[in-house]
Design a protein around this motif. Structure first.
Motif, PDB file in Angstrom:
ATOM      1  N   LEU A 242       0.827  -1.196   0.000  1.00 18.45           N
ATOM      2  CA  LEU A 242       0.000   0.000   0.000  1.00 18.45           C
ATOM      3  C   LEU A 242       0.864   1.249   0.000  1.00 18.45           C
ATOM      4  CD1 LEU A 242      -2.562  -1.046   2.772  1.00 18.45           C
ATOM      5  CD2 LEU A 242      -2.641  -1.554   0.320  1.00 18.45           C
ATOM      6  N   VAL A 243       0.405   2.261  -0.738  1.00 18.03           N
ATOM      7  CA  VAL A 243       1.069   3.571  -0.751  1.00 18.03           C
ATOM      8  C   VAL A 243       0.016   4.627  -0.424  1.00 18.03           C
ATOM      9  CG1 VAL A 243       2.273   5.285  -2.152  1.00 18.03           C
ATOM     10  CG2 VAL A 243       2.819   2.857  -2.420  1.00 18.03           C
ATOM     11  N   PRO A 244       0.208   5.408   0.638  1.00 20.74           N
ATOM     12  CA  PRO A 244      -0.776   6.448   0.977  1.00 20.74           C
ATOM     13  C   PRO A 244      -0.834   7.531  -0.093  1.00 20.74           C
ATOM     14  CG  PRO A 244       0.733   6.015   2.807  1.00 20.74           C
ATOM     15  CD  PRO A 244       1.308   5.338   1.604  1.00 20.74           C
ATOM     16  N   ILE A 245      -2.019   8.072  -0.290  1.00 21.76           N
ATOM     17  CA  ILE A 245      -2.192   9.250  -1.146  1.00 21.76           C
ATOM     18  C   ILE A 245      -2.371  10.442  -0.220  1.00 21.76           C
ATOM     19  CG2 ILE A 245      -3.594  10.346  -2.925  1.00 21.76           C
ATOM     20  CD1 ILE A 245      -4.416   7.609  -3.883  1.00 21.76           C
ATOM     21  N   GLU A 246      -1.332  11.272  -0.105  1.00 25.05           N
ATOM     22  CA  GLU A 246      -1.388  12.404   0.813  1.00 25.05           C
ATOM     23  C   GLU A 246      -2.301  13.513   0.304  1.00 25.05           C
ATOM     24  OE1 GLU A 246       2.484  13.855   1.729  1.00 25.05           O
ATOM     25  OE2 GLU A 246       2.957  12.176   3.052  1.00 25.05           O
ATOM     26  N   PHE A 247      -2.334  13.665  -1.016  1.00 23.99           N
ATOM     27  CA  PHE A 247      -3.175  14.729  -1.568  1.00 23.99           C
ATOM     28  C   PHE A 247      -3.578  14.343  -2.986  1.00 23.99           C
ATOM     29  CE2 PHE A 247      -3.654  18.564  -4.194  1.00 23.99           C
ATOM     30  CZ  PHE A 247      -4.676  19.196  -3.502  1.00 23.99           C
ATOM     31  N   LEU A 248      -4.822  14.657  -3.312  1.00 23.25           N
ATOM     32  CA  LEU A 248      -5.315  14.474  -4.678  1.00 23.25           C
ATOM     33  C   LEU A 248      -6.174  15.690  -4.988  1.00 23.25           C
ATOM     34  CD1 LEU A 248      -6.495  11.262  -6.397  1.00 23.25           C
ATOM     35  CD2 LEU A 248      -7.922  13.295  -6.553  1.00 23.25           C
ATOM     36  N   GLY A 249      -5.777  16.422  -5.997  1.00 20.36           N
ATOM     37  CA  GLY A 249      -6.498  17.638  -6.344  1.00 20.36           C
ATOM     38  C   GLY A 249      -6.892  17.676  -7.806  1.00 20.36           C
ATOM     39  N   LEU A 250      -8.033  18.311  -8.089  1.00 13.07           N
ATOM     40  CA  LEU A 250      -8.511  18.489  -9.459  1.00 13.07           C
ATOM     41  C   LEU A 250      -8.483  19.978  -9.761  1.00 13.07           C
ATOM     42  CD1 LEU A 250      -9.630  16.920 -11.882  1.00 13.07           C
ATOM     43  CD2 LEU A 250     -11.922  17.308 -10.989  1.00 13.07           C
TER      44      LEU A 250
END
Length: 626
Positions: free
Chosen positions: A603-611
């Motif tokens: 698993l790899v965390p997603i710290e931020f996802l922005g559109l």
């Protein structure tokens, strides 16, 4: 300069993000990069380098070392224990600021190239001389019987197995000699890679190209050269062909439309594709949208059985600088996708309501036409003049007309308030409803939608998770958190128009025909008499319906307010545009490698996802953790 100035789609991955993923694999799936014979599997502390495993790996009892067969001792059935470890792995994309290349690879890193550095250790479990002296001779076992050539009756020679006593009573296939002193050799291996698109148009693949390989400080030089030559063959003929990636082609997306994605051709404006620059691996693609494949159904009014998504909240970015991964769509690509979604949309629904003296119902099937989409510099998305056209719009009226009785009066009276002969009598409109009529309004009704949409992402914590759950528990239980991508309507305008005057005539004719049916076998003069008694038909029906002077206003009120047809359409279109549900949900943490038997997923965390939206493109930006 916009990311999609020269292509429809832009995808870039930062070398730091790739290195984070590699680090996660090393810690969470150590048995992939630490290999050894059974003695090292049982005692991983004997390896050349200590394994830095994630605590969950040991808590779950996952192996730290992957099992490999022993190293054969030539001419015998003995094998020797050994181990092999990849201790580090990192990438560095031009201009190169992570890896210092050795002189043999001609630093600095050349343009459009990527450097790779791997640390590797080989450990040989050398048996003690005292133990070797006590071992008996065990000749090598033959896995296959000897072959003897025999001549058939027709003169041809054929090969047949020959079985003898030695092969029947052959010694054991493998005897592992316990390891004595572990002799470790640890080296740094450097390489440079480039990438190209290869193959015919429509079947192109992303393929790696080896620039050079160097093992540092291995002596003598001839041995180093021999091993480097062999490793080059392994990489060129074995590793890189396996890693070739076909360009993604979607045959359909949810049945709405088809997509074809191909590399953008090189040009003076785009000299390199793929491009290795700015510490990023970049790919430029062109998009073509075509019709989808439908299953024959128009879609129901039900919402399905899947539960609603957990509500998310907006989460800001904590880092600065370049994102670990970026994907962008040009405005042209967004417009093509809009056309595909529009042309693939179809929805059906129905509703009814009892309004006292009358009831109304509808059955509708709609599709979308016309309209345009525009990306704006303020980050919003405008959809203009999107028409909701009806394949079917059946509007039904049930009328409860007050009961009317005719006749029954006295023809011949008798004294003392009596009657000898009464006129025939009968009553009308005793049923409820008395009249039920349906109109096909599809050719005459059209709805226009305009909307201003906001693109945003939210973070949703799965409501079914417990405080005691870690990420691995939640993933295995199917309860990850999610980053959600929304296209939320800010404003939504709905206009009912094109209700033709002919609808009033349709209503009048339908009511008149219904009355003729009710009066049935009566002669024409009787029907005219009854209608005269009832008064003008349309006036009577108008009073019951409270129709007023504006048929368009009345119909709009009944369809939109009373029956909720507009709500049905708004809900269908808004869900289609991801108002009530996310356009996409990306699990956090992201599964890089799925669980394999008892092995935990990586698993790899997603710290931020922005559109991010501006007036030329829409971009998805990602920061990875770990």
């Amino acid at each position: 300069m916009a990311l999609t100035d020269h292509s429809d789609i832009y995808v870039a991955v930062h070398d730091a993000g790739i290195n984070r993923i590699a680090h996660a694999v090393f810690r969470q799936r150590p048995s992939l990069v630490n290999l050894g014979t059974v003695g090292f599997v049982r005692n991983p502390e004997r390896l050349c380098e200590k394994i830095d495993a994630h605590p969950v790996v040991t808590q779950r009892g996952n192996p730290l070392v992957g099992l490999v067969p022993g190293l054969p001792v030539a001419l015998t059935s003995y094998t020797v224990e050994y181990c092999f470890q990849v201790t580090t792995l990192q990438l560095d994309v031009h201009p190169g600021n992570i890896i210092s290349l050795p002189p043999q690879l001609n630093p600095p890193l050349a343009p459009q190239m990527m450097a790779v550095q791997a640390g590797a250790c080989f450990g040989y479990g050398c048996p003690s001389p005292d133990l070797v002296a006590k071992l008996p001779y065990l000749p090598a076992a033959s896995d296959k019987p000897a072959i003897q050539m025999r001549q058939n009756a027709d003169g041809r020679f054929v090969a047949t197995p020959q079985v003898n006593d030695r092969q029947i009573d052959k010694p054991p296939r493998e005897v592992m000699i316990p390891a004595g002193e572990l002799l470790c050799t640890c080296l740094d291996i450097f390489g440079t890679l480039g990438f190209d698109f290869i193959g015919p148009l429509g079947h192109q693949r992303l393929a790696g190209r080896l620039g050079g390989i160097e093992i540092v400080d291995l002596a003598p030089t001839s041995l180093e050269d021999s091993i480097e030559c062999y490793l080059s063959l392994v990489v060129k003929l074995g590793v890189l062909p396996k890693l070739q990636i076909p360009i993604i082609q979607f045959s359909t997306v949810t049945g709405l439309f088809s997509l074809e994605v191909e590399p953008t051709p090189n040009s003076a404006a785009l000299p390199f594709n793929p491009a290795l620059e700015d510490d990023q691996f970049k790919v430029f693609l062109d998009l073509a949208v075509g019709p989808g494949q439908t299953s024959g159904g128009g879609g129901g009014s039900g919402g399905g059985s899947s539960p609603p998504p957990d509500p998310g909240v907006v989460r800001g970015r904590t880092r600065t600088g370049i994102f670990d991964a970026t994907a962008a769509l040009s405005e042209k690509a967004v417009q093509e996708l809009f056309i595909g979604v529009r042309d693939g949309f179809s929805k059906s629904g129905s509703g009814s309501k009892d309004l006292g003296p009358f009831s109304v119902s509808y059955a509708a099937e709609v599709h979308l036409e016309n309209g345009s989409i525009d990306l704006r510099s303020d980050g919003s998305i405008a959809i203009k003049e999107l028409d909701v056209a009806f394949n079917t719009l059946e509007f039904c009226l049930g009328l409860d007309i007050p009961k009317i009785c005719i006749g029954g009066f006295c023809i011949i009276g008798i004294p003392f308030d009596g009657c000898l002969v009464h006129a025939p009598s009968f009553c009308l409109f005793e049923d409820d409803p008395d009249i039920e009529l349906c109109l096909d309004l599809a050719p005459f009704v059209r709805i226009e939608l305009s909307a201003t949409l906001e693109a945003l992402t939210k973070y949703a914590v799965n409501s079914a998770r417990t405080a005691a759950m870690n990420d691995w528990d939640a993933i295995e239980a199917g309860l990850p958190n999610h980053w959600q991508i929304y296209i939320d309507p800010i404003t939504l305008d709905v206009d009912l128009f094109d209700v033709a005057d002919i609808v009033r005539n349709l209503l009048e004719d339908a009511v008149d025909a219904a009355l003729d049916t009710i009066l049935g076998p009566l002669p024409g003069w009787a029907k005219d008499l009854i209608k005269a008694i009832l008064g003008p038909v349309i006036d009577l029906i108008g009073d019951i319906l409270d129709l007023g002077d504006d048929i368009e206003e009345w119909l709009s009120d009944k369809l939109g307010v009373s029956l909720g047809l507009f709500n049905f359409i708004l809900t269908a279109v808004a869900d289609h545009l991801a108002k009530g549900h996310p356009l996409a949900q990306i699990p956090d943490p992201l599964t890089i490698l799925p669980a394999d038997g008892t092995l935990i997923p990586v698993l790899v965390p997603i710290e931020f996802l922005g559109l991010h939206v501006d007036d030329v493109e829409m971009a998805l930006e990602v920061d990875l953790g770990g």
